[in-house]
Design a protein around this motif. Structure first.
Motif, PDB file in Angstrom:
ATOM      1  N   ILE A  10     -31.219  53.280  39.173  1.00  0.00           N
ATOM      2  CA  ILE A  10     -32.044  53.870  40.235  1.00  0.00           C
ATOM      3  C   ILE A  10     -33.507  53.942  39.794  1.00  0.00           C
ATOM      4  CG2 ILE A  10     -32.519  56.047  41.461  1.00  0.00           C
ATOM      5  CD1 ILE A  10     -29.496  56.552  41.436  1.00  0.00           C
ATOM      6  N   GLY A  11     -33.730  54.383  38.544  1.00  0.00           N
ATOM      7  CA  GLY A  11     -35.100  54.562  38.063  1.00  0.00           C
ATOM      8  C   GLY A  11     -35.853  53.242  37.972  1.00  0.00           C
ATOM      9  N   SER A  43     -26.428  62.926  45.565  1.00  0.00           N
ATOM     10  CA  SER A  43     -27.178  63.834  46.441  1.00  0.00           C
ATOM     11  C   SER A  43     -28.662  63.654  46.155  1.00  0.00           C
ATOM     12  CB  SER A  43     -26.818  65.292  46.136  1.00  0.00           C
ATOM     13  OG  SER A  43     -25.437  65.489  46.290  1.00  0.00           O
ATOM     14  N   ALA A 120     -29.747  39.842  30.947  1.00  0.00           N
ATOM     15  CA  ALA A 120     -30.961  39.823  30.119  1.00  0.00           C
ATOM     16  C   ALA A 120     -30.994  41.127  29.337  1.00  0.00           C
ATOM     17  CB  ALA A 120     -32.196  39.679  30.995  1.00  0.00           C
ATOM     18  N   ILE A 259     -20.093  64.182  30.033  1.00  0.00           N
ATOM     19  CA  ILE A 259     -21.417  64.594  30.514  1.00  0.00           C
ATOM     20  C   ILE A 259     -22.279  64.996  29.314  1.00  0.00           C
ATOM     21  CG2 ILE A 259     -22.696  66.235  31.947  1.00  0.00           C
ATOM     22  CD1 ILE A 259     -20.941  64.268  33.548  1.00  0.00           C
TER      23      ILE A 259
HETATM   24  C1  LIG Z   1     -21.237  63.041  37.261  1.00  0.00           C
HETATM   25  C2  LIG Z   1     -22.675  62.780  37.623  1.00  0.00           C
HETATM   26  C3  LIG Z   1     -23.154  63.159  38.869  1.00  0.00           C
HETATM   27  C4  LIG Z   1     -24.494  62.982  39.195  1.00  0.00           C
HETATM   28  N1  LIG Z   1     -24.947  63.378  40.419  1.00  0.00           N
HETATM   29  C5  LIG Z   1     -26.255  63.249  40.726  1.00  0.00           C
HETATM   30  C6  LIG Z   1     -26.752  63.658  42.006  1.00  0.00           C
HETATM   31  O1  LIG Z   1     -26.002  64.103  42.883  1.00  0.00           O
HETATM   32  N2  LIG Z   1     -28.087  63.537  42.252  1.00  0.00           N
HETATM   33  C7  LIG Z   1     -28.944  63.024  41.317  1.00  0.00           C
HETATM   34  O2  LIG Z   1     -30.149  62.917  41.595  1.00  0.00           O
HETATM   35  N3  LIG Z   1     -28.494  62.592  40.114  1.00  0.00           N
HETATM   36  C8  LIG Z   1     -27.187  62.690  39.799  1.00  0.00           C
HETATM   37  N4  LIG Z   1     -26.726  62.243  38.593  1.00  0.00           N
HETATM   38  C9  LIG Z   1     -27.694  61.676  37.628  1.00  0.00           C
HETATM   39  C10 LIG Z   1     -28.040  60.235  37.977  1.00  0.00           C
HETATM   40  O3  LIG Z   1     -26.851  59.486  38.161  1.00  0.00           O
HETATM   41  C11 LIG Z   1     -28.860  59.622  36.852  1.00  0.00           C
HETATM   42  O4  LIG Z   1     -29.898  60.505  36.489  1.00  0.00           O
HETATM   43  C12 LIG Z   1     -29.486  58.308  37.292  1.00  0.00           C
HETATM   44  O5  LIG Z   1     -28.488  57.412  37.713  1.00  0.00           O
HETATM   45  C13 LIG Z   1     -30.283  57.709  36.139  1.00  0.00           C
HETATM   46  O6  LIG Z   1     -30.803  56.477  36.529  1.00  0.00           O
HETATM   47  P1  LIG Z   1     -31.567  55.562  35.483  1.00  0.00           P
HETATM   48  O7  LIG Z   1     -32.054  54.390  36.265  1.00  0.00           O
HETATM   49  O8  LIG Z   1     -32.562  56.359  34.733  1.00  0.00           O
HETATM   50  O9  LIG Z   1     -30.480  55.126  34.410  1.00  0.00           O
HETATM   51  P2  LIG Z   1     -29.140  54.273  34.576  1.00  0.00           P
HETATM   52  O10 LIG Z   1     -28.541  54.458  35.914  1.00  0.00           O
HETATM   53  O11 LIG Z   1     -28.292  54.605  33.395  1.00  0.00           O
HETATM   54  O12 LIG Z   1     -29.602  52.757  34.482  1.00  0.00           O
HETATM   55  C14 LIG Z   1     -29.935  52.148  33.250  1.00  0.00           C
HETATM   56  C15 LIG Z   1     -29.800  50.642  33.417  1.00  0.00           C
HETATM   57  O13 LIG Z   1     -30.354  50.018  32.263  1.00  0.00           O
HETATM   58  C16 LIG Z   1     -29.508  48.957  31.866  1.00  0.00           C
HETATM   59  N5  LIG Z   1     -29.753  48.750  30.431  1.00  0.00           N
HETATM   60  C17 LIG Z   1     -29.490  49.593  29.403  1.00  0.00           C
HETATM   61  N6  LIG Z   1     -29.868  49.059  28.221  1.00  0.00           N
HETATM   62  C18 LIG Z   1     -30.394  47.841  28.515  1.00  0.00           C
HETATM   63  C19 LIG Z   1     -30.970  46.802  27.707  1.00  0.00           C
HETATM   64  N7  LIG Z   1     -31.068  46.919  26.377  1.00  0.00           N
HETATM   65  N8  LIG Z   1     -31.414  45.693  28.333  1.00  0.00           N
HETATM   66  C20 LIG Z   1     -31.315  45.561  29.684  1.00  0.00           C
HETATM   67  N9  LIG Z   1     -30.764  46.496  30.489  1.00  0.00           N
HETATM   68  C21 LIG Z   1     -30.331  47.627  29.914  1.00  0.00           C
HETATM   69  C22 LIG Z   1     -28.101  49.484  32.178  1.00  0.00           C
HETATM   70  O14 LIG Z   1     -27.162  48.427  32.271  1.00  0.00           O
HETATM   71  C23 LIG Z   1     -28.355  50.173  33.516  1.00  0.00           C
HETATM   72  O15 LIG Z   1     -28.225  49.289  34.608  1.00  0.00           O
HETATM   73  C24 LIG Z   1     -25.381  62.388  38.256  1.00  0.00           C
HETATM   74  C25 LIG Z   1     -24.894  61.969  37.012  1.00  0.00           C
HETATM   75  C26 LIG Z   1     -23.558  62.159  36.698  1.00  0.00           C
HETATM   76  C27 LIG Z   1     -23.060  61.703  35.354  1.00  0.00           C
END
Ligand SMILES: Cc1cc2nc3c(=O)[nH]c(=O)nc-3n(C[C@H](O)[C@H](O)[C@H](O)COP(=O)(O)OP(=O)(O)OC[C@H]3O[C@@H](n4cnc5c(N)ncnc54)[C@H](O)[C@@H]3O)c2cc1C
Length: 387
Positions: A10-11, A43, A120, A259
């Motif tokens: 998402i980020g 959410s 990648a 978690i």
């Molecule tokens: C049970 C649970 C419920 C949740 N409910 C909510 C909610 O209701 N609302 C909310 O806002 N948040 C919620 N969250 C939190 C939310 O899911 C996360 O904060 C969010 O998905 C983080 O997104 P991100 O893009 O930072 O990281 P991630 O989703 O972890 O994405 C990281 C990406 O980087 C890639 N990656 C990693 N290392 C490498 C590399 N070396 N080279 C290339 N690619 C790489 C991975 O494959 C992945 O696709 C919840 C989390 C959990 C565990």
């Protein structure tokens, strides 16, 4: 300017969309063979919604998400169904819930196909902006960027290269998540049910489908041979429709994971031309439903700060450094305060032993609604900085 983004979660995708729209040339590196969100729902509160508006996908997000949760009675219940505390309805009016897969689709669609490279895996990033990665065949490659955004999740390889990396800390509980295969009538009630060292959450999705989660205090690394059997054992006797939700969910739509959050606070999310974003910077427990929302805020913030230089051929080092200094100022304190509140919320919810559960329930009942409203609005009232 050229921006390399590590991770298509998402980020990473929110940052890619925002900066692409602002005129930057973005390249997203994703280690997985395809860009997938994984099952379950998410959410998104008012702060996340405003971040999505700022990067230009708020309207389409409103179309694919459900606003029903904001109209339902929500809060905390006891396992027999009696309400301990209900949310003040006026404090969550903007809450929307969505299946993660369509959310990922709307974040991918504004990007040119060539912007996202799958298979990648990034192996190293230098503070000067050079990214090394291995492609699907294992061949090593490298490329230089004006800015590298590391959105590579809680296990961030890039964060580990920061001297101050606090590492990851297990919370003491693990969670199942699922989505029902058919609509289920919730009778206008959602929210969480708190037992002793376990809880169950119910969230309505579009079309009457239900996203649910179940959280249990267990030793780190514990796995269950049969998720349905474990869920029945721990939650089957709780109020309706919890047992029905468990039975209405196919085994392949139930995920289980420990978690964790970060074991401490990073003093800065930046180093040279690198910025950490989302869980890589401030992974938090999901107790406030804010991890994804904070990643969206990070993305909207960095987009606003870089907008004046995003369309330039090559971004001057000084301009990038100034933007990253402001990024730290705007993001470090807020995200770490929310992560800390989320951790305390989890400790309260999983208070050990029956005696403490009773005291916790009394505390919850006695919490003034005004204090709850203040806490909710301080998080949800966020607005993106102007560019
Ligand atoms: C049970 C649970 C419920 C949740 N409910 C909510 C909610 O209701 N609302 C909310 O806002 N948040 C919620 N969250 C939190 C939310 O899911 C996360 O904060 C969010 O998905 C983080 O997104 P991100 O893009 O930072 O990281 P991630 O989703 O972890 O994405 C990281 C990406 O980087 C890639 N990656 C990693 N290392 C490498 C590399 N070396 N080279 C290339 N690619 C790489 C991975 O494959 C992945 O696709 C919840 C989390 C959990 C565990």
């Amino acid at each position: 300017m050229r921006v390399g983004i590590i991770g298509a979660g998402i980020g990473g995708l929110c940052a890619a969309v925002g900066l692409h729209r602002a005129g930057a040339e973005v390249t997203v590196f994703e280690q997985a063979p395809s860009v997938r969100a994984g099952g379950s729902g998410i959410s998104v509160f008012g702060n996340g919604l405003r971040a999505l508006d700022a990067i230009g996908v708020g309207d389409v997000f409103r179309e694919i998400s459900s606003s029903e949760a904001a109209r339902f009675t929500g809060g905390q219940r006891r396992p027999d169904g009696a309400w301990l505390k209900t949310f003040p309805a006026d404090a969550i009016t903007e809450l929307r819930v969505v299946d993660r897969e369509p959310l990922h689709e709307i974040l991918l669609s504004p990007l040119p196909g060539s912007a996202v490279r799958t298979e990648a895996k990034v192996t190293a990033v230098s503070p000067a902006g050079s990214v090394s990665w291995s492609d699907g065949s294992g061949a090593q490659q490298s490329e230089d960027f004006d800015l590298v955004i590391a959105a590579d999740g809680i296990g961030s390889r890039v964060r580990r290269s920061f001297q101050s990396d606090p590492g990851i800390a297990y919370s003491g509980y693990s969670a199942w998540r699922g989505i029902t295969r058919h609509p289920i009538d919730l009778d206008g009630e959602a929210g969480e049910t708190w037992g002793t060292r376990k809880r169950f959450g119910i969230v309505p999705l579009k079309g009457g489908y239900v996203y649910w989660f179940a959280v249990l205090s267990v030793a780190e690394g514990h796995r269950f041979a049969d998720n349905h059997a474990a869920l029945r054992e721990h939650f089957g006797g709780w109020h309706a429709p919890i047992a029905e939700l468990i039975e209405a969910t196919d085994a392949d739509r139930i995920g289980y994971q420990p978690i964790s959050d970060l074991g401490g606070r990073l003093p800065s999310y930046t180093r040279g031309r690198i910025a950490l974003l989302g869980d890589a910077a401030h992974a938090m427990t999901p107790n406030l439903g804010q991890g994804g929302g904070q990643a969206m805020e990070d993305a909207a913030t960095i987009t606003a700060l870089l907008a004046p230089i995003a369309g330039s051929q090559a971004a001057p080092e000084r301009a990038v450094a100034d933007a990253l200094t402001r990024y730290d100022k705007l993001r470090v304190k807020r995200t770490q305060s929310i992560a800390a509140r989320s951790r305390v919320g989890g400790q309260l919810a999983h208070a050990p032993g029956k005696g403490l559960t009773g005291a916790r329930d009394l505390l919850l009942k006695a919490t003034p609604t005004a204090a709850l409203r203040k806490q909710l609005t301080s998080i949800q009232g966020w607005r993106p900085p102007s560019s």
